[in-house]
Enzyme design. Sequence first.
Site, PDB file in Angstrom:
ATOM      1  N   GLY A  39      47.423  38.674  48.593  1.00  0.00           N
ATOM      2  CA  GLY A  39      46.956  39.908  49.252  1.00  0.00           C
ATOM      3  C   GLY A  39      47.100  39.809  50.755  1.00  0.00           C
ATOM      4  O   GLY A  39      46.187  40.167  51.506  1.00  0.00           O
ATOM      5  N   GLY A  43      43.690  43.815  55.174  1.00  0.00           N
ATOM      6  CA  GLY A  43      42.325  43.329  55.355  1.00  0.00           C
ATOM      7  C   GLY A  43      42.191  41.852  55.665  1.00  0.00           C
ATOM      8  O   GLY A  43      42.837  41.316  56.572  1.00  0.00           O
ATOM      9  N   GLY A  45      43.074  39.168  53.960  1.00  0.00           N
ATOM     10  CA  GLY A  45      44.243  38.331  53.667  1.00  0.00           C
ATOM     11  C   GLY A  45      45.227  38.348  54.822  1.00  0.00           C
ATOM     12  O   GLY A  45      45.796  37.311  55.185  1.00  0.00           O
ATOM     13  N   LEU A  87      49.293  40.725  40.605  1.00  0.00           N
ATOM     14  CA  LEU A  87      48.352  39.950  39.785  1.00  0.00           C
ATOM     15  C   LEU A  87      48.082  40.559  38.405  1.00  0.00           C
ATOM     16  O   LEU A  87      47.629  39.854  37.502  1.00  0.00           O
ATOM     17  CB  LEU A  87      47.034  39.770  40.539  1.00  0.00           C
ATOM     18  CG  LEU A  87      47.124  38.833  41.752  1.00  0.00           C
ATOM     19  CD1 LEU A  87      45.936  39.036  42.680  1.00  0.00           C
ATOM     20  CD2 LEU A  87      47.215  37.376  41.317  1.00  0.00           C
ATOM     21  N   THR A 134      42.880  41.549  37.125  1.00  0.00           N
ATOM     22  CA  THR A 134      43.518  41.338  38.435  1.00  0.00           C
ATOM     23  C   THR A 134      42.833  40.208  39.202  1.00  0.00           C
ATOM     24  O   THR A 134      43.479  39.259  39.668  1.00  0.00           O
ATOM     25  CB  THR A 134      43.432  42.634  39.276  1.00  0.00           C
ATOM     26  OG1 THR A 134      44.019  43.699  38.535  1.00  0.00           O
ATOM     27  CG2 THR A 134      44.132  42.486  40.612  1.00  0.00           C
ATOM     28  N   SER A 161      32.264  37.259  45.829  1.00  0.00           N
ATOM     29  CA  SER A 161      31.535  38.271  46.604  1.00  0.00           C
ATOM     30  C   SER A 161      30.067  38.157  46.241  1.00  0.00           C
ATOM     31  O   SER A 161      29.731  37.764  45.116  1.00  0.00           O
ATOM     32  CB  SER A 161      32.032  39.661  46.234  1.00  0.00           C
ATOM     33  OG  SER A 161      31.149  40.635  46.733  1.00  0.00           O
ATOM     34  N   TYR A 183      31.251  50.651  30.358  1.00  0.00           N
ATOM     35  CA  TYR A 183      31.897  50.302  31.627  1.00  0.00           C
ATOM     36  C   TYR A 183      31.055  50.804  32.796  1.00  0.00           C
ATOM     37  O   TYR A 183      30.623  51.949  32.813  1.00  0.00           O
ATOM     38  CB  TYR A 183      33.295  50.943  31.704  1.00  0.00           C
ATOM     39  CG  TYR A 183      33.961  50.714  33.054  1.00  0.00           C
ATOM     40  CD1 TYR A 183      34.537  49.483  33.356  1.00  0.00           C
ATOM     41  CD2 TYR A 183      33.973  51.723  34.027  1.00  0.00           C
ATOM     42  CE1 TYR A 183      35.127  49.262  34.602  1.00  0.00           C
ATOM     43  CE2 TYR A 183      34.567  51.512  35.272  1.00  0.00           C
ATOM     44  CZ  TYR A 183      35.136  50.279  35.548  1.00  0.00           C
ATOM     45  OH  TYR A 183      35.711  50.043  36.765  1.00  0.00           O
TER      46      TYR A 183
HETATM   47  N1  LIG Z   1      35.694  43.802  52.232  1.00  0.00           N
HETATM   48  C1  LIG Z   1      34.529  43.398  51.739  1.00  0.00           C
HETATM   49  O1  LIG Z   1      33.450  43.901  52.112  1.00  0.00           O
HETATM   50  C2  LIG Z   1      34.479  42.302  50.716  1.00  0.00           C
HETATM   51  C3  LIG Z   1      33.221  41.830  50.298  1.00  0.00           C
HETATM   52  C4  LIG Z   1      33.148  40.825  49.351  1.00  0.00           C
HETATM   53  C5  LIG Z   1      34.326  40.305  48.826  1.00  0.00           C
HETATM   54  N2  LIG Z   1      35.525  40.773  49.233  1.00  0.00           N
HETATM   55  C6  LIG Z   1      36.734  40.217  48.633  1.00  0.00           C
HETATM   56  O2  LIG Z   1      37.660  39.881  49.654  1.00  0.00           O
HETATM   57  C7  LIG Z   1      38.996  39.962  49.153  1.00  0.00           C
HETATM   58  C8  LIG Z   1      39.875  40.676  50.153  1.00  0.00           C
HETATM   59  O3  LIG Z   1      39.481  42.023  50.203  1.00  0.00           O
HETATM   60  P1  LIG Z   1      39.712  42.975  51.460  1.00  0.00           P
HETATM   61  O4  LIG Z   1      38.369  43.472  51.856  1.00  0.00           O
HETATM   62  O5  LIG Z   1      40.597  42.359  52.442  1.00  0.00           O
HETATM   63  O6  LIG Z   1      40.449  44.203  50.714  1.00  0.00           O
HETATM   64  P2  LIG Z   1      41.852  44.921  50.949  1.00  0.00           P
HETATM   65  O7  LIG Z   1      42.073  45.211  52.392  1.00  0.00           O
HETATM   66  O8  LIG Z   1      41.838  46.044  50.000  1.00  0.00           O
HETATM   67  O9  LIG Z   1      42.893  43.817  50.502  1.00  0.00           O
HETATM   68  C9  LIG Z   1      43.045  43.488  49.153  1.00  0.00           C
HETATM   69  C10 LIG Z   1      44.410  42.901  48.938  1.00  0.00           C
HETATM   70  O10 LIG Z   1      44.541  42.627  47.550  1.00  0.00           O
HETATM   71  C11 LIG Z   1      45.785  43.171  47.124  1.00  0.00           C
HETATM   72  N3  LIG Z   1      45.799  43.503  45.717  1.00  0.00           N
HETATM   73  C12 LIG Z   1      45.066  44.425  45.064  1.00  0.00           C
HETATM   74  N4  LIG Z   1      45.437  44.490  43.779  1.00  0.00           N
HETATM   75  C13 LIG Z   1      46.440  43.600  43.612  1.00  0.00           C
HETATM   76  C14 LIG Z   1      47.260  43.224  42.523  1.00  0.00           C
HETATM   77  N5  LIG Z   1      47.154  43.805  41.324  1.00  0.00           N
HETATM   78  N6  LIG Z   1      48.194  42.268  42.712  1.00  0.00           N
HETATM   79  C15 LIG Z   1      48.335  41.687  43.921  1.00  0.00           C
HETATM   80  N7  LIG Z   1      47.615  42.010  45.008  1.00  0.00           N
HETATM   81  C16 LIG Z   1      46.673  42.964  44.845  1.00  0.00           C
HETATM   82  C17 LIG Z   1      45.970  44.408  47.982  1.00  0.00           C
HETATM   83  O11 LIG Z   1      47.305  44.866  47.917  1.00  0.00           O
HETATM   84  P3  LIG Z   1      47.651  46.430  48.143  1.00  0.00           P
HETATM   85  O12 LIG Z   1      47.336  46.715  49.570  1.00  0.00           O
HETATM   86  O13 LIG Z   1      49.099  46.507  47.836  1.00  0.00           O
HETATM   87  O14 LIG Z   1      46.810  47.212  47.193  1.00  0.00           O
HETATM   88  C18 LIG Z   1      45.550  43.848  49.323  1.00  0.00           C
HETATM   89  O15 LIG Z   1      46.582  43.116  49.893  1.00  0.00           O
HETATM   90  C19 LIG Z   1      38.896  40.625  47.791  1.00  0.00           C
HETATM   91  O16 LIG Z   1      39.002  39.630  46.791  1.00  0.00           O
HETATM   92  C20 LIG Z   1      37.499  41.207  47.754  1.00  0.00           C
HETATM   93  O17 LIG Z   1      36.949  41.272  46.461  1.00  0.00           O
HETATM   94  C21 LIG Z   1      35.628  41.748  50.175  1.00  0.00           C
END
Ligand SMILES: NC(=O)c1ccc[n+]([C@@H]2O[C@H](COP(=O)([O-])OP(=O)(O)OC[C@H]3O[C@@H](n4cnc5c(N)ncnc54)[C@H](OP(=O)(O)O)[C@@H]3O)[C@@H](O)[C@H]2O)c1
Length: 307
Positions: A39, A43, A45, A87, A134, A161, A183
Amino acid sequence: MSLYERFVSKGPSGFSYGSTAEQVTEGLSLTGKTYLVTGCNSGLGHEAMRVLALRGARVVGTARSEDKARQACASVTGQTVPLACELSDPRSVRACVDAVKARGIELDAIICNAGIMALPKLEKAHGYELQFFTNHIGHFILVTGLLDQLTPKGRVVMLSSDAHRGAPKSGIEFDNLDGSKGYGAWRAYGQSKIANALFAKELARRLAGTGKTAYSVHPGVIATNLTRSMNPLVAVAFAVGTPLALKSIPQGAATEVYVATNPRLLGASGDYFANSNVGKPRGDVRDEALAKRLWEVSETIVAGLPQ
Ligand SMILES: NC(=O)c1ccc[n+]([C@@H]2O[C@H](COP(=O)([O-])OP(=O)(O)OC[C@H]3O[C@@H](n4cnc5c(N)ncnc54)[C@H](OP(=O)(O)O)[C@@H]3O)[C@@H](O)[C@H]2O)c1
């Protein structure tokens, strides 16, 4: 700087709620090290990849498509290797594993960062609820496929998380992995995130004595694209909450980068981290039988997927 972080003190690691990924790696040379970040195009990543590369590391940045990975990698300064890794598509994940192996890449850490959150309606991949598939199964295939590519002291970092606390009471509803018995958007997200923490726990147990380790991480609450499938008001609430109490993206990326890179990491393999310090997950994350069962069920699921 949020209002809240002004009142938070540093933890034993010397870092805190307000630390950024640049701060937790300050003075650290990662030249000669290689990290894989899933990812990488958005964000946390993207920020993790940017900072790892800034410190001299080579970063294998994966995204759903090669195009996205290539664009993301081109947007940061440093050495990067773009790879596709969708994924929810086992073939794509296996192709990513094969590509890493074919290039002879050895990994100092695998950061399983990609994820989706709280899908409003039940969606599935290969018959399984999509967040579980995923966030957990996709990364399960990736990590188990790449274990031999980890350096002798290589680390696996799973993005969990605090929302794992909203997982079903039983932790994982093994009889409802397809969502057919009910769900809930947050319950399913929570289940996928407790699965990430349980996977790290069981992987740590299996790696014990090898020098390789595994951890899970709560990054904080950060306004990112993660809310993309939710009501637009949620994104508004995140934007309003940021100056008050939420983390910025550089702060959100800190814990995963700290756990992947810190040479004096405080904590044991299997631990759950928050704010770049050891945190306290829900009690059942320490349930060895549950973690073991999840591993075995995941193996069975993976064995039944298209090769
Ligand atoms: N932000 C928060 O408040 C928060 C809090 C707790 C935990 N987290 C965790 O932190 C991690 C990063 O999240 P983020 O906040 O940076 O979110 P984000 O900006 O939405 O980034 C998520 C990344 O995951 C990728 N992704 C989604 N579905 C996928 C798939 N099927 N195959 C491959 N890649 C996929 C997205 O790709 P696309 O852009 O192409 O969709 C994006 O690059 C996540 O695991 C999330 O659960 C975040």
